[in-house]
Design a protein around this motif. Structure first.
Motif, PDB file in Angstrom:
ATOM      1  N   LYS A 104     -39.035 -53.511 -19.310  1.00  0.00           N
ATOM      2  CA  LYS A 104     -38.991 -52.313 -18.474  1.00  0.00           C
ATOM      3  C   LYS A 104     -38.979 -52.656 -16.986  1.00  0.00           C
ATOM      4  O   LYS A 104     -38.332 -51.962 -16.194  1.00  0.00           O
ATOM      5  CB  LYS A 104     -40.173 -51.406 -18.798  1.00  0.00           C
ATOM      6  CG  LYS A 104     -40.061 -50.689 -20.134  1.00  0.00           C
ATOM      7  CD  LYS A 104     -41.198 -49.694 -20.307  1.00  0.00           C
ATOM      8  CE  LYS A 104     -41.052 -48.918 -21.614  1.00  0.00           C
ATOM      9  NZ  LYS A 104     -42.136 -47.916 -21.796  1.00  0.00           N
ATOM     10  N   ASP A 105     -39.701 -53.713 -16.612  1.00  0.00           N
ATOM     11  CA  ASP A 105     -39.733 -54.048 -15.186  1.00  0.00           C
ATOM     12  C   ASP A 105     -38.373 -54.503 -14.697  1.00  0.00           C
ATOM     13  O   ASP A 105     -38.003 -54.259 -13.546  1.00  0.00           O
ATOM     14  CB  ASP A 105     -40.796 -55.115 -14.915  1.00  0.00           C
ATOM     15  CG  ASP A 105     -40.547 -56.393 -15.701  1.00  0.00           C
ATOM     16  OD1 ASP A 105     -39.800 -56.344 -16.694  1.00  0.00           O
ATOM     17  OD2 ASP A 105     -41.095 -57.440 -15.319  1.00  0.00           O
ATOM     18  N   TYR A 159     -36.256 -50.894 -14.709  1.00  0.00           N
ATOM     19  CA  TYR A 159     -36.693 -49.964 -13.670  1.00  0.00           C
ATOM     20  C   TYR A 159     -36.768 -50.624 -12.292  1.00  0.00           C
ATOM     21  O   TYR A 159     -36.539 -49.967 -11.269  1.00  0.00           O
ATOM     22  CB  TYR A 159     -38.063 -49.380 -14.020  1.00  0.00           C
ATOM     23  CG  TYR A 159     -38.026 -48.348 -15.116  1.00  0.00           C
ATOM     24  CD1 TYR A 159     -37.524 -47.076 -14.880  1.00  0.00           C
ATOM     25  CD2 TYR A 159     -38.494 -48.638 -16.390  1.00  0.00           C
ATOM     26  CE1 TYR A 159     -37.495 -46.113 -15.882  1.00  0.00           C
ATOM     27  CE2 TYR A 159     -38.480 -47.684 -17.405  1.00  0.00           C
ATOM     28  CZ  TYR A 159     -37.971 -46.432 -17.138  1.00  0.00           C
ATOM     29  OH  TYR A 159     -37.944 -45.487 -18.136  1.00  0.00           O
ATOM     30  N   SER A 219     -44.236 -40.561 -18.667  1.00  0.00           N
ATOM     31  CA  SER A 219     -43.180 -40.890 -17.705  1.00  0.00           C
ATOM     32  C   SER A 219     -43.734 -41.337 -16.362  1.00  0.00           C
ATOM     33  O   SER A 219     -43.067 -42.042 -15.608  1.00  0.00           O
ATOM     34  CB  SER A 219     -42.265 -39.684 -17.504  1.00  0.00           C
ATOM     35  OG  SER A 219     -42.930 -38.651 -16.794  1.00  0.00           O
ATOM     36  N   THR A 238     -45.858 -43.457 -15.700  1.00  0.00           N
ATOM     37  CA  THR A 238     -46.119 -44.900 -15.614  1.00  0.00           C
ATOM     38  C   THR A 238     -44.979 -45.642 -14.925  1.00  0.00           C
ATOM     39  O   THR A 238     -45.150 -46.778 -14.484  1.00  0.00           O
ATOM     40  CB  THR A 238     -46.338 -45.499 -17.013  1.00  0.00           C
ATOM     41  OG1 THR A 238     -45.164 -45.256 -17.820  1.00  0.00           O
ATOM     42  CG2 THR A 238     -47.543 -44.855 -17.685  1.00  0.00           C
ATOM     43  N   SER A 239     -43.798 -45.003 -14.848  1.00  0.00           N
ATOM     44  CA  SER A 239     -42.648 -45.658 -14.201  1.00  0.00           C
ATOM     45  C   SER A 239     -42.572 -45.366 -12.709  1.00  0.00           C
ATOM     46  O   SER A 239     -41.678 -45.872 -12.022  1.00  0.00           O
ATOM     47  CB  SER A 239     -41.340 -45.205 -14.875  1.00  0.00           C
ATOM     48  OG  SER A 239     -41.121 -43.821 -14.692  1.00  0.00           O
ATOM     49  N   GLY A 247     -38.399 -44.503  -9.435  1.00  0.00           N
ATOM     50  CA  GLY A 247     -38.667 -44.450 -10.867  1.00  0.00           C
ATOM     51  C   GLY A 247     -38.877 -43.054 -11.405  1.00  0.00           C
ATOM     52  O   GLY A 247     -39.749 -42.823 -12.248  1.00  0.00           O
ATOM     53  N   ALA A 289     -37.323 -40.978 -15.810  1.00  0.00           N
ATOM     54  CA  ALA A 289     -38.041 -40.576 -17.024  1.00  0.00           C
ATOM     55  C   ALA A 289     -38.798 -39.279 -16.805  1.00  0.00           C
ATOM     56  O   ALA A 289     -38.876 -38.423 -17.700  1.00  0.00           O
ATOM     57  CB  ALA A 289     -38.995 -41.699 -17.452  1.00  0.00           C
TER      58      ALA A 289
END
Length: 493
Positions: free
Chosen positions: A13-14, A17, A194, A196-197, A307, A310
């Motif tokens: 994910k890193d 994103y 969402s 968290t992004s 980010g 999401a």
């Protein structure tokens, strides 16, 4: 794009994103800046105030192709996400260079391929790639989508809008979102997850990743050439669509902007090229001017920098947006109907067939894949007995953008009685098939399965040449003076 990379491919994910998404937003933003400049130039040159800027966006076919034909297989084979991205960056660069090189031929091609063909190919793309899946999604969630669609029919197709003081775009999203939450289609937990992004992740240069991928990318570039040519065709068609809608843009400048914007994004870590997005006539019909494309590009950049993607999808359901894409697809198809002379209308439907086959082929392959099998395992004969002509779908559906254009040219030159140009179109089709650019699942020279198609195209060229010969004989016969019969001469004496 993010969903495919994170949930299907399994990239970290890193990386998605923090690197790919910001670079992706940067590429779209750069293209939208160029398109805004081009629109301002048209305003300055014409003095008109109703100019609509070109729409900017990602090449949707490229997103699926680079994901499933490059990133996914490399990642599955090597379990190295960094290496998979390096290969994809080289792929994106090849796509961009095809646009840059092709920019010098764009105007020549537009002058020699009839407008009916270009707009018909674009209509097929709009209806099958842009509108068809959103229509299916709408029928999966009718309690939301049907109301949104009828509002579109009333406000954008109709003459008497409902709630005139509320901007229709906002109305659609507000109503669709409210209905989705009312019927329990959205989840508060999804909003929480969402968040968290969230975070500021500016794009950073990754030239080293591109350079490191160069020596290893050749085996994966086969798909880049035909898709690069397809994106080139998309740009031509969308530029022609804008011209038909009253907004003439310079082909070379637009294509250079796309190639350079894609290259910029690639240098910052984005493997997906940008293009002129479909639907110029649709955006123009609902009052879009110069600023909307810059606003879109800016929004895309901000969403990816912070980010927010999401989070937005957790709040606003896709089904509220899907009917808007249906509208754009319909308007794109309607444009070619308005612009086409009556005797050329059959060309529209001829151009649709490759796009229908392409959509059906993708659907068939996805169904077989979901069942844990493939057409090769099941067998084309077995599928044919069930009415699924898989070989025909493969031949007609692969390379749909170029195949649609070739068959459009063949049809229109037959209708307009221009046999030499028809023969040239058929020969070009034969060459493209010979190298596996159209009608083949993969690039390759003189593949056995493709050779019957090569011969068939050359036979079409032969028929056109025969027609040219017969036309010449007829013209010569009509030009000869009428010689009176001997008896008539005697009676005259």
């Amino acid at each position: 794009m993010i969903g495919l990379l994170v949930f299907v491919v399994g990239l970290p994910k890193d990386m998605v994103y923090g690197r790919i998404a910001p670079a992706f937003g940067l590429a779209v933003f750069a293209a939208s800046v160029w398109y805004t400049i081009f629109a301002l130039r048209v305003v300055k040159a014409t003095g008109r105030k109703d100019v609509t800027a070109l729409p900017s966006g990602p090449s949707a076919p490229s997103i699926f192709t680079v994901t499933f034909l490059v990133i996914l297989p490399v990642f599955l084979q090597t379990k190295n996400a960094e290496f998979a991205l390096q290969i994809a960056l080289v792929w994106c660069f090849v796509e961009a260079m095809i646009l840059v090189a092709g920019s010098f031929l764009g105007d020549v091609i537009r002058r020699n391929i009839p407008r009916t063909v270009l707009l018909s190919c674009l209509a097929g793309l709009g209806m099958l790639l842009l509108a068809m899946n959103p229509m299916l999604q709408s029928f999966e969630t009718p309690t939301v989508a049907f109301v949104v669609m009828i509002l579109i029919f009333i406000n954008w197709f109709g003459k008497s809008p409902i709630f005139k003081k509320i901007p229709t775009g906002f109305l659609l999203l507000a109503v669709g979102t409210a209905l989705a939450w009312a019927f329990g289609l959205q989840s508060p937990e999804a909003i929480k997850a969402s968040m968290t992004s969230f975070g500021f992740t500016p794009p950073s240069l990754h030239i080293g990743s591109f350079i490191e991928g160069l020596p290893h990318a050749v085996p994966y570039l086969a798909s880049a050439v035909p898709l690069g040519l397809a994106n080139y065709v998309f740009d031509l068609e969308n530029i022609e669509s804008a011209h038909a809608a009253g907004d003439p843009y310079p082909t070379r400048s637009v294509m250079l902007a796309n190639g350079l914007s894609s290259t910029l994004g690639m240098l910052f870590g984005n493997p997906f090229p940008v293009t002129v997005y479909v639907g110029h006539a649709g955006w123009k019909s609902i009052g879009a001017g110069i600023g909307y494309t810059l606003a879109t590009g800016t929004s895309m950049l901000l969403v990816t920098l912070f980010g927010l993607g999401a989070f937005l999808l957790a709040v606003i359901p896709m089904v509220a947006v899907a009917p808007i894409l249906i509208y754009i697809g319909i308007v794109t198809a309607n444009q070619v109907v308005r612009e086409t002379p009556k005797n050329e209308v059959p060309v529209i439907f001829v151009c649709f067939f490759p796009w229908i086959a392409n959509w059906a082929l993708t659907l068939t392959n996805n169904v077989l894949s979901a069942a844990g099998t493939s057409a090769k395992v099941v067998g084309a004969d077995v599928l044919a007995k069930k009415g699924v002509y898989y070989v025909g779908l493969t031949n007609l559906g692969n390379g749909a953008p170029l195949g649609s254009m070739i068959w459009g040219c063949i049809a229109i030159f037959a209708i307009l009685d221009k046999p030499i140009r028809g023969a040239v179109a058929a020969v070009v089709g034969a060459v493209l098939v010979l190298f596996g650019v159209i009608h083949s699942p993969s690039v390759g020279f003189a593949q056995p399965a493709a050779m019957p198609l090569v011969y068939a195209y050359l036979m079409i060229a032969g028929v056109f040449l025969l027609k040219h010969y017969l036309n010449q004989r007829s013209e010569i016969a009509e030009a000869l003076p009428v010689v009176a019969a001997p008896r008539q001469l005697q009676e005259s004496d």
